[in-house]
Enzyme design. Structure first.
Site, PDB file in Angstrom:
ATOM      1  N   SER A   1       0.815  -1.224   0.000  1.00  0.00           N
ATOM      2  CA  SER A   1       0.000   0.000   0.000  1.00  0.00           C
ATOM      3  C   SER A   1       0.844   1.268   0.000  1.00  0.00           C
ATOM      4  O   SER A   1       1.932   1.299   0.581  1.00  0.00           O
ATOM      5  CB  SER A   1      -0.882   0.037   1.254  1.00  0.00           C
ATOM      6  OG  SER A   1      -1.708  -1.089   1.311  1.00  0.00           O
TER       7      SER A   1
ATOM      8  N   HIS B   1      -7.434  -0.138   6.121  1.00  0.00           N
ATOM      9  CA  HIS B   1      -7.017  -1.526   6.360  1.00  0.00           C
ATOM     10  C   HIS B   1      -7.025  -1.870   7.842  1.00  0.00           C
ATOM     11  O   HIS B   1      -7.440  -2.951   8.227  1.00  0.00           O
ATOM     12  CB  HIS B   1      -5.635  -1.777   5.749  1.00  0.00           C
ATOM     13  CG  HIS B   1      -5.642  -1.775   4.253  1.00  0.00           C
ATOM     14  ND1 HIS B   1      -6.365  -2.668   3.517  1.00  0.00           N
ATOM     15  CD2 HIS B   1      -5.031  -0.955   3.350  1.00  0.00           C
ATOM     16  CE1 HIS B   1      -6.199  -2.432   2.217  1.00  0.00           C
ATOM     17  NE2 HIS B   1      -5.391  -1.387   2.086  1.00  0.00           N
TER      18      HIS B   1
END
Lengths: 450, 450, 450, 450
Positions: C327, C389
């Protein structure tokens, strides 16, 4: 090194231990197989050794062994496919030769069937005897192809194999038996009745649209933007698909819906051009037809495709009145270089730069009208594209100056393109005219030739 | 009255005006067509007049006329289909005879091809020449069938026509040519590779489930409740389908998932029985296999079907270990009536009433073991069902007393049924044994015959 | 000029002739509608005239007129959609305001329902009275949205309208009523239960693959070759689709199947890299998640998507053990510019050129670990991607130097990327930790911050 | 014994260990839950013990626990579904009561939202504040239903639960909160926009055709032959389907295509009658409409269904001009028994035996015309079927003597049936008339009543 990758070959070969040799093999034993094959190919390191050749032949024979079930035969065929996938070109050619030469019809059986047929002539059994005679004379090669075809990917394998085979046919006539047998089988398997007409659009799978880019043979597709334009709202694209080759167009045609017969390819390929208004469309222009499978050479789809597409379009757009092509004239320049005066050829050096009234323009048009409308070769139109459309019953309609200004267009025909008109009510009449050696054409074309 | 309904016939016949007669027709002219046909059939009012016969022949010839496009040929075939749909039985037979007798290979062409082939023998062209020879000898009858097949409903038409033809073959040998040619074509068109295995379930179309009721040939389906039970959660039903006959199973098999080899058909057909627990299923019992298309006689699907179904079941239920049938013994009584002592036959009058230890029971079991395990006819098992499963590589596993107490079951085999076991690792071994005249069986069967 | 294109408006307006004004309109009459709206927007030539405004309001009211059938209401909504499609931005804003301001709940009805509810409190009817109370207080605005949604393209219209509305919300608080009502309706219509997880592959429609190119928000897709690489055999891409928005992914995630946790985006985006061997894949890397519909702001799909994808992947690849992301850290630089020392920022000028042991590298890693692992904003992680997340139950796993060397990556986070690990057995435990203000992380991250 | 089957409950309950009680639970603690519930239901052995009740409540609360992810919430809902599937009726009622009573809106939150809204009135924020106020007052019961619906089978579970609940509503008013909340949610989820119109034919799944047999509510389907007749070539059957209830028609209509308005149901239900010639069809007769889901009571589909079907039929058969029903008059006898003279009722004892000119016939026709054309109940037609069709904009067209001679038809209306005509251009006009208390009818009906 074994003829077949260990993993695949081991069981297949083990399973063949008990298979006895047949007639062909006896012959092969007298004049060793490898020697015969060596006669033609220069066999390098990568070719099969005599032992490997024999093993491969046994594998092939195991596929058609009558004592083996269809399912088992198919499994053995799959092992050969796996071997082929990783084989070198030389080894692949060995396989072709084995398939071509070692699976002839058994002469004994043929002789016996001939006798039975002869005995039946003139009796009520004559008809059936004739069919049985033909059946008996079928070579095991055909059963071999059928066993390959039973496997899910087998048809793909065979079609690709034949495509690979094509360039080698001129060099080795022995391969023709395999080629002709395949053409024969394919013409049955790919019978038009099995084909499905599908529209290809921007909503079709990306993998299929990618194939249009790859296969387009008339006007190269340069990019995804180009292909998207050809699938726009004012276009239609149709392909024939076969249930055994899913996702694979066998032939496809690109159509533009317009309000008049197109006189230039340029606006049709212009990615930035606005889509035409479908409500006003009266005319369907077939501007590209491409066969995609070299392995299906000799199996013809085009006539059916165009007629199915015409029906489909008429159902969707009842206002369509005119169906025509905008076609290249690929053979024009080569033909004119043989027949036209050198001065004319010189004057045509820069055709796109010629002023409207340049005499060379009128002369080229006249020669082109003659080429398309009057010249026959073995009783057929000289130009391959003309041969196709006129054979379908179309007529030569109009010549268009500077219709394809691309380098390819200029090279083939000084930028000229032609419209063939499909007049649905006269297709058979036109075919009949053509059969009598007369090319159907419009009066405009007639006038050009004068 | 015309041979063809006015609407359909008129254009077709008009379009044929210019077609010249071919070789066959000349012969026909010498000995008038109608007369030849009259020789066999007793021709009543409803048969075709000589003029109509000639018109129909011309129509058929128009279909294969080489000057006509495939599409036009297909359209003409469709007109004949429409005529056939409303024709009387006598007129249909006329069509069969025309198709069987009037479309033989041209003897001139055959002779020429033979010569070319003969010249090529021994040269590298031999292989190709042989294929071309076969190609040349193909009768126009085959092209005729192909043109019919191009039409969407054409395959259906041909398969039904051949089914209708079957009962007449014994009576008129001239029809065999058409029958054999169709079998030959069908074996290519219905090649296993084209077939699609589909599960048939209670979620399948009602029209398809209805066909199970209609086609089931082993244990009649009495009602929708009956068929629903056979499609319950502990059952599987699979059929082979062909892309050209959508919605039509060519063959189907009914399977029960159980925890042991079934010894009676009764619980399997009990509509009120609870479904078995799939989590405990170890055994798949094939309790009914039915061919559905009389018109596809001679084209075999059964072996492939069972093997595909076994693979499909193993993928869905990895715990399955045993694959077996529960099969009728349709030929047992007829065979025993020839070979068994009259007293035994008399003692078996009421087989279901026999006490467990009745000597006739043991004797019947022993005779049945002999019938299934030892008797061969032309080198093959006598019983047709045994022939099928043993030919696929199964073995005779177990005889089951009173396993089918229905009148049909009692009539065929005094209620006996047999399990054939498909031991997947020994299918080919079993086939090899059978090829050497030895029927594979379990030791239990061996003991019975003792 | 009419508020509605002539063709569409004429019948709609004609049909409204008899409709009487309701309560809202009375209020509007007291303080002229156009005047109120003029108060905010500077109304230019292209805005609606007072008469047009009133006509448009009447049209909207006609849609929800209780005397009109649902089907007729839907038809009227469609007319407004057609008008909107060609309206200028100013006129569109007029519509928004009408929808936001003129369809409030009727205060009389609310008062009455409140009284009924109050009377039921404490009785067995209390529960139902409460629901009915809520039902009564629903504003007509909601019915208006429902009528639009009945039309086939209506959901598309509403979602697009809300997307267009977003940038104007800050400038005019009166639009918030419409925005909040839409969010409320959308959260019901786009309930996760209605969403369908679909794999997107190279065999998906080209028009859908094109949308990936358009919507990808993390690592821009540069070309069709780029997107094809992301749909290669070692990749998976899944999207959520809604039955009312066919062919439109609402959110999609790109996954790479690997044998280890990815530490750089570069090889994943390398179009020429070979596909990984699926047989060895143990790790699924989620390397891009993109929401596609600005109009669905506030409706969250991401948590569900990831969990459904994990289940789908585990079913297809039972060997997968590790599920993690690669990410970006979009907020790192902005946060550090506030908190980190100027010397460090200066030393990071050319991060990709820093030698492995440069002190600035270690310092940046330490600061990033602090940013991701320790800093909270209103009790939540500061970084928006971390927030997503970690909110799903993942933990901060590993920081990767130079993992995204693109200009965007360098700008956001000096090329740093982070892996979040989805440990399926600890998702709820991690969520619980986070709820208590403790960010779950690996020991490696803990050590970095030290 | 636990409230939940061990396998499913164990993890779910274990996972709930740490969840603290919310406001509702505090209230419950003051006045023990089991005691309150005992107050209504007579609790036998099979009811839940106090401890089990509390466990079940905790499970339900765990489903909507805000700290739990949507996916986890869905999993917990699934566990409750599994428990419910095997629970006794008494235990199921316990669940209903818990869902109805224990998930009210939090009064604190409501009060706070009310205050915020009050403060915003008159400001530009008023609109948004109102929506937010509504949002805040939504009870947790709604979220509970949403979590159930997220599961694949959840909608099915909720619809079935509500169907089961219906007969108990009159007996226990406390259940109404759950019922009304479900109706409210269902009216959103089953919004017409989500429904898909599908044709049901003999090619539809057998399992779906079986549902027609089960659900048909107007003219019972007696057998598979009966239903096959209703799906014949001259019939159409359409149903609305919802993506979350695949294979389940929510409502369906049976249509006959004819050349005139049907005056008797007998030929329509005659399995042996020949199919009508579609080429001559001018009239579509809707002869049966059935709702199938008791659990969707209050959610209306019929109006939309008929209008969509009319559009679909017009597209397929452009020659259709007339759309009408052939409908029962279910309330006629009951109404006449209240209003008509005893002598007339006596004279109608054997209605099918009455000669054509019997005065009782004319009298019954006149009374029926009055019942259908003039009598209103609360401003609406008395007859439920009339209410439906007239509410859709149809008019009363014609009364048909002996149109339904079945026992049911005779019992309801002495065999009379009525046609309602859907004059597509006047539907809204008719609705408007009806709203003003005037029932639209043909002059023939007017004359009958005279």
């Amino acid at each position: 090194m074994s003829a077949v990758p260990e993993s695949a070959a081991a069981p297949a070969i083990a399973g063949l231990g008990a298979i006895k040799m047949e007639a062909n093999q006896t012959a092969a034993a007298e004049r060793p197989l490898a020697e015969r094959m060596r006669a033609t190919f220069r066999r390098g390191q990568e070719a099969l050794s005599p032992r490997e050749l024999r093993q491969l032949l046994e594998q092939l024979q195991g596929i058609v062994d009558p004592r083996v079930s269809e399912v088992e035969g198919g499994r053995r065929a799959k092992a050969v496919e796996a071997w082929y996938a990783q084989a070198s070109p030389a080894r692949r050619r060995d396989l072709w030769l084995l398939m071509s030469e070692q699976f002839k019809a058994d002469p004994e059986k043929v002789k016996k069937a001939q006798a039975q047929f002869a005995a039946a002539v003139g009796t009520p059994d004559e008809g059936a005897a004739e069919v049985l005679y033909r059946r008996a004379t079928v070579s095991p090669r055909r059963r071999l192809l059928q066993r390959f075809s039973a496997d899910a990917d087998g048809i793909r394998f065979l079609v690709d194999l034949r495509a690979e085979l094509q360039p080698h046919l001129k060099g080795d006539r022995r391969l023709r038996a395999l080629d002709v047998e395949m053409e024969y089988m394919f013409s049955t398997w790919f019978d038009v009745g099995f084909l499905e007409l599908q529209r290809i659009s921007w909503d079709s799978p990306a993998s299929l649209v990618e194939k249009l880019i790859k296969y387009e043979a008339v006007h190269d597709i340069r990019s995804w933007a180009d292909v998207k334009n050809r699938l726009d709202s004012d276009r239609r694209c149709y392909g024939f698909f076969h249930p055994r080759l899913p996702g694979e167009p066998l032939i496809f045609v690109e159509v533009a819906l317009m309000d008049d017969i197109a006189d230039s390819i340029t606006p049709l390929l212009d990615e930035d051009g606005a889509a035409a208004d479908l409500a006003r469309a009266t005319t369907a222009i077939f501007y590209s037809i491409s066969n995609t499978q070299a392995g299906l050479k000799g199996v013809s789809f085009g006539d059916s495709l165009i007629k199915h597409v015409v029906e489909t379009l008429k159902a969707e757009f009842p206002r369509l009145k005119t169906f025509a092509t905008l076609s290249p004239i690929p053979g024009l320049r080569a033909w004119m270089q043989k027949h036209a005066p050198a001065e004319l050829l010189a004057a045509l050096e820069q055709p796109l730069a010629l002023p409207p009234r340049a005499p060379a323009r009128a002369q080229l048009m006249s020669w082109a009208a003659r080429y398309l409308g009057h010249e026959l070769e073995n009783g057929k139109p000289c130009d391959p594209v003309a041969r196709f459309h006129l054979g379908n019953g179309a007529r030569v309609e109009r010549l268009n100056w500077a219709a394809d200004p691309s380098p390819k267009g200029v090279k083939q025909s000084w930028g000229l393109m032609v419209n063939y008109l499909y007049d649905l009510k006269r297709l058979d009449k036109h075919r009949a005219m053509l059969a009598q050696g007369q090319i159907p054409m419009s009066s405009a074309i007639e006038d050009l030739y004068g």
